[in-house]
Every structure is written in structure tokens, then in C-alpha cells.
Scaffold this motif. Structure first.
Motif, PDB file in Angstrom:
ATOM      1  N   ASP A  76       0.683  -1.273   0.073  1.00 45.34           N
ATOM      2  CA  ASP A  76       0.096  -0.053   0.082  1.00 45.34           C
ATOM      3  C   ASP A  76       0.955   1.273  -0.045  1.00 45.34           C
ATOM      4  O   ASP A  76       0.440   2.315   0.358  1.00 45.34           O
ATOM      5  N   GLY A  77       2.462   0.941  -0.345  1.00 45.90           N
ATOM      6  CA  GLY A  77       3.093   2.274  -0.498  1.00 45.90           C
ATOM      7  C   GLY A  77       3.502   2.860   0.777  1.00 45.90           C
ATOM      8  O   GLY A  77       4.302   3.774   0.859  1.00 45.90           O
ATOM      9  N   ILE A  78       3.631   1.874   2.179  1.00 48.47           N
ATOM     10  CA  ILE A  78       4.142   2.554   3.210  1.00 48.47           C
ATOM     11  C   ILE A  78       5.477   1.939   3.264  1.00 48.47           C
ATOM     12  O   ILE A  78       5.517   0.708   3.613  1.00 48.47           O
ATOM     13  N   ARG A  79       6.349   2.568   3.032  1.00 43.21           N
ATOM     14  CA  ARG A  79       7.635   1.979   2.747  1.00 43.21           C
ATOM     15  C   ARG A  79       8.865   2.603   3.577  1.00 43.21           C
ATOM     16  O   ARG A  79       9.869   2.262   3.901  1.00 43.21           O
ATOM     17  N   PHE A  80       8.646   4.095   3.726  1.00 43.87           N
ATOM     18  CA  PHE A  80       9.752   4.810   4.248  1.00 43.87           C
ATOM     19  C   PHE A  80       9.107   5.702   5.461  1.00 43.87           C
ATOM     20  O   PHE A  80       8.017   5.539   5.524  1.00 43.87           O
ATOM     21  N   VAL A  81      10.117   5.939   6.461  1.00 44.12           N
ATOM     22  CA  VAL A  81       9.740   6.803   7.498  1.00 44.12           C
ATOM     23  C   VAL A  81       8.662   8.017   7.325  1.00 44.12           C
ATOM     24  O   VAL A  81       7.831   8.324   7.797  1.00 44.12           O
ATOM     25  N   MET A 101      -4.118   4.079   4.131  1.00 42.83           N
ATOM     26  CA  MET A 101      -3.974   2.782   3.660  1.00 42.83           C
ATOM     27  C   MET A 101      -5.284   2.357   3.006  1.00 42.83           C
ATOM     28  O   MET A 101      -5.135   1.193   1.970  1.00 42.83           O
ATOM     29  N   ASN A 102      -6.473   2.877   3.535  1.00 40.92           N
ATOM     30  CA  ASN A 102      -7.870   2.676   3.108  1.00 40.92           C
ATOM     31  C   ASN A 102      -8.117   1.073   3.528  1.00 40.92           C
ATOM     32  O   ASN A 102      -8.790   0.344   2.690  1.00 40.92           O
ATOM     33  N   LYS A 103      -7.661   0.574   4.691  1.00 42.87           N
ATOM     34  CA  LYS A 103      -7.830  -0.698   5.206  1.00 42.87           C
ATOM     35  C   LYS A 103      -7.496  -0.997   6.678  1.00 42.87           C
ATOM     36  O   LYS A 103      -6.589   0.058   6.960  1.00 42.87           O
ATOM     37  N   PRO A 104      -7.878  -1.825   7.305  1.00 46.49           N
ATOM     38  CA  PRO A 104      -7.488  -1.873   8.704  1.00 46.49           C
ATOM     39  C   PRO A 104      -6.364  -2.169   8.791  1.00 46.49           C
ATOM     40  O   PRO A 104      -5.609  -2.950   8.000  1.00 46.49           O
TER      41      PRO A 104
END
Length: 344
Positions: A76-81, A101-104
Motif C-alpha cells: 500500500d506504499g508505506i515503505r519509508f519513515v 491505507m484505506n484498510k484496517p
């Protein structure tokens, strides 16, 4: 004295040098998949902002002294600080992260990363992360994004299709026949189209790729005491010599040709037609030639001299197998030829 830890690390990185400096088809594949300009800009000379640090596989962000990686965050693109830090420098709340993230989001995952980030912020004496410089280091997962986001098999297949490198076996055959016009796609595929006999398919494939276990090859591998021909004991036993140039084999092929002529079947046999299977040759002749090569190779393995009567016995066995495994034994020009040779 050698620093064993440094030596082991250098061995693990040696593949990068091979990909950058190499010239084979796999190096071009590696260059397309990985941005080596970014990958190599690491260490003390390349300082980056702390917010640009990767979240995963980061020495500074460990949970229970272990690296972290959560695939659903990465996807979901959460890769960096910076992906979970506000412009003000505060960490996103759980609700804000879930909205992004549009999700739990797993509560324990969130609390774990929040705790290690908070601890890290304290360790840098509350300096704003975007102003705090750290040494960059390679994180492969940040450089191979195309593989993770797309179908890996299709990506690699398309890259390999673009490869224009000519196989060594084709170059050697072109030199042997002094002919650059051979239709190699047809040469490689025709044995699988014209017969279901897996042994013949195996044999022809190894002949084309020049990897059949002749004395010449076995001698180079240290598996044979001599590289001379099993039959004539004079010349080096290469693939071309074993199946065509050897005088003993020439006599066998002449006897077969004479037998066909006596049956009013005119077939002019040449080296390209016999060794590779000329695309102009019909299916029946191709299979006949493969039966001859199969017999020659079996004689080589048993270290016996090939002769016409032995070939007739081999053909009778093939005919017997065919008649007992198919209902079409009475059909086809090829099997008529087989019977004529067997009865000659």
C-alpha cells in the motif's frame, strides 16, 4: 590477518560487481530490474534525511532486536519513515494511517512501529527527522519495485525475449556448414512435433546443443582416458565425427541409402539433413534419420561397431514397439520404409 566478517560481507556483495561489469544476458536483466546508480550510492559519503530511511529491514528500527517487514504495508506504499510522519514531525495516528491505507491496520504492528520510531526520535535528541542526516545503505526491496507490483513471470519473460544473443551451439553449427541461413527455430522444435519418443527427443536436443557425451567431451571433463573415436580409433570423436564423418558410420549410411534405392525410394542424404534435420525433409525421413542416430549412439555406448544388419535389428525392435503401442502401425510411408529395410 584477514577480517573474516568483512570478507564474508564482500563475498555477499560480489554479485553487484559481476552485474555491473559483466556482458552476458543475465547482467542486462539485472540492470533492467535494479537501479544500481542508487543502490551503490550508500555509506558515509551519501547522507540522507532520516525521514527517507526505509521502514523495513532497517538497523535503526528493530522490534525485539529483529528486522520488521509487513507486506500489506509495503503493497500500500508505506515503505519509508516519511510515509507515516506528518509535516510537523509527528507520527500519524492509527485512524490517520488506516485512512491513508484505506484498510484496517493491525494494532500491534502500529504500536510496535510507533514505539521504535518514538525511541529513535528521542535518541537523536529530538532533532526534526527531516533535518537529521543518516548514512544511506542499500535496501533491495526499494529498488525492485517493478517485480513486486507487476507479474514477475511476465516481466522476466518479456526481458528474456528481447535477448538477441546467439547461442554458442548455433554459431558452431553455422561455421561447420558454412551457412548462416539455418532456420534455428524450426531446427529446435521439429523433433517435438514429429515424434513422441522421449529418448529420440532427448538425443536430438543434445546433438543440436552439442552437449552429447562423446569421447571428446568426456575427455575434457576427465571422465574418459581417450578422446579418439570409439569406432575408427583414429580421429577425435566429436558429435559431427561420430554421426557423419567417421568412415564406419559412412559405410552404414551408404548401406541404408542403397537399401532404399533397391526399394525404389530415392533419398539424397546430406550432412545438414542428417545431423540437424533439414526443414525441407518430410516427417518420415526425419524419423528414419533419428532411428539411425539412435542406433549409432547405442553402438557407441556399448562399444560395438555399427553395421547394417545390426541397424535392421534395431529397426525391427522399433517397429515391434510401435505396432504394440498404436493402432496406426499399417499407416504412413515411414513404416513402409522400415518394413522394406527390415526385409531387405
Amino acid at each position: 590477518m584477514v577480517d573474516i566478517n568483512a570478507f564474508m560481507k564482500s563475498l555477499k556483495l560480489s554479485w553487484i560487481r559481476k552485474v555491473i561489469q559483466g556482458q552476458n544476458k543475465f547482467t542486462s536483466l539485472g540492470r533492467k530490474l535494479i537501479d544500481f546508480n542508487i543502490l551503490c550510492n550508500t555509506g558515509s559519503l551519501y547522507a540522507i534525511s532520516a525521514v527517507d530511511m526505509p521502514l523495513f529491514f532497517n538497523n535503526c528500527l528493530l522490534i525485539n532486536n529483529k528486522y520488521i517487514f509487513w507486506k500489506y504495508w509495503y503493497d500500500d506504499g508505506i515503505r519509508f519513515v516519511k510515509d507515516i510522519i506528518k509535516d510537523s514531525g509527528q507520527i500519524l495516528s492509527l485512524q490517520e494511517l488506516q485512512a491513508k491505507m484505506n484498510k484496517p491496520v493491525n494494532f500491534l504492528h502500529y504500536e510496535g512501529i510507533k514505539k521504535v520510531l518514538s525511541t529513535y526520535i528521542v535518541s537523536v535528541q529530538n532533532v526534526k527527522l527531516k533535518d537529521y542526516k543518516v548514512h544511506s545503505y542499500p535496501i533491495l526491496s526499494t529498488y525492485i519495485k517493478p517485480i513486486i507490483l507487476n507479474s514477475c513471470n511476465k516481466l522476466l519473460y518479456n526481458m528474456l525475449k528481447e535477448n538477441s544473443e546467439i547461442p554458442t551451439c548455433q554459431t558452431k553449427w553455422n561455421e561447420y556448414f558454412a551457412d548462416d541461413s539455418i532456420q534455428w527455430k524450426n531446427v529446435h522444435g521439429q523433433v517435438f512435433k514429429k515424434t513422441n519418443n522421449t529418448y529420440i527427443q532427448w538425443l536430438q536436443t543434445r546433438i543440436i546443443h552439442r552437449i552429447l557425451g562423446t569421447n571428446s567431451l568426456l575427455f575434457k571433463m576427465g571422465l574418459s582416458d581417450s578422446k579418439t573415436c570409439t569406432f575408427c580409433k583414429m580421429s577425435e570423436e566429436s558429435i559431427t565425427h561420430l554421426f557423419w564423418d567417421c568412415n564406419t558410420v559412412k559405410i552404414l549410411i551408404k548401406d541404408i541409402s542403397d537399401s532404399l534405392k533397391n526399394a525404389n525410394i530415392q533419398i539424397v542424404i546430406n550432412s545438414k539433413m542428417f545431423l540437424l534435420g533439414d526443414t525441407n525433409v518430410n516427417d518420415n525421413c526425419f524419423i528414419l534419420f533419428m532411428e539411425v542416430k539412435k542406433y549409432i549412439f547405442e553402438c557407441k555406448r556399448k562399444e560395438v561397431i555399427p553395421h547394417f544388419q545390426g541397424f535392421k535389428a534395431s529397426l525391427k525392435l522399433s517397429l515391434n514397439i510401435y505396432e504394440n503401442t498404436t493402432n496406426e502401425s499399417n499407416k504412413g510411408f515411414f513404416w513402409i520404409v522400415i518394413r522394406l529395410i527390415c526385409n531387405s
